[in-house]
Scaffold this motif. Structure first.
Motif: not given
Length: 112
Positions: A3-16
């Motif tokens: 599971i990838q999460n680009p650094q610097g992005s918070s949970a609120e500004d990610r689509i899932s």
């Protein structure tokens, strides 16, 4: 699985994918693994889309990408299945309808 999460992005500004969507995708994934077609997957949650990538082997490019792009929900539909060569195989508003393009490949794999 990764599971990838680009650094610097918070949970609120990610689509899932939500639980229902993941259930539908993982149901298909399980059937394809049982048929010997798929072996690994990865999930990427980005700012503009969520991507479920399917692999035959872990060290290669994904065979298929199942993408959710909410900004396209009022246009072509927010779900898409994209092939290894980058072509959109199916796009639509309903995830089960879009996944049918891969279900057909499962039927062919079982018949062979």
């Amino acid at each position: 699985m990764n599971i990838q999460n680009p650094q610097g992005s918070s949970a609120e500004d990610r689509i899932s994918f939500d639980r229902r969507e993941l259930g539908q995708i993982l149901g298909l994934y399980g059937r394809m693994v049982a048929a010997g077609e798929w072996r690994d997957y990865g999930i990427s949650m980005l700012r503009d889309r969520a991507v479920f990538s399917v692999f035959r082997r872990a060290a290669e490019h994904p065979l298929y990408r199942i993408e959710k792009t909410p900004r396209l929900r009022l246009r072509q539909g927010m779900y898409a299945v994209i092939g290894l060569d980058g072509r959109v195989l199916k796009r639509g508003h309903e995830l089960p309808q879009v996944l049918r393009v891969l279900e057909r490949k499962l039927i062919r794999a079982i018949e062979d």
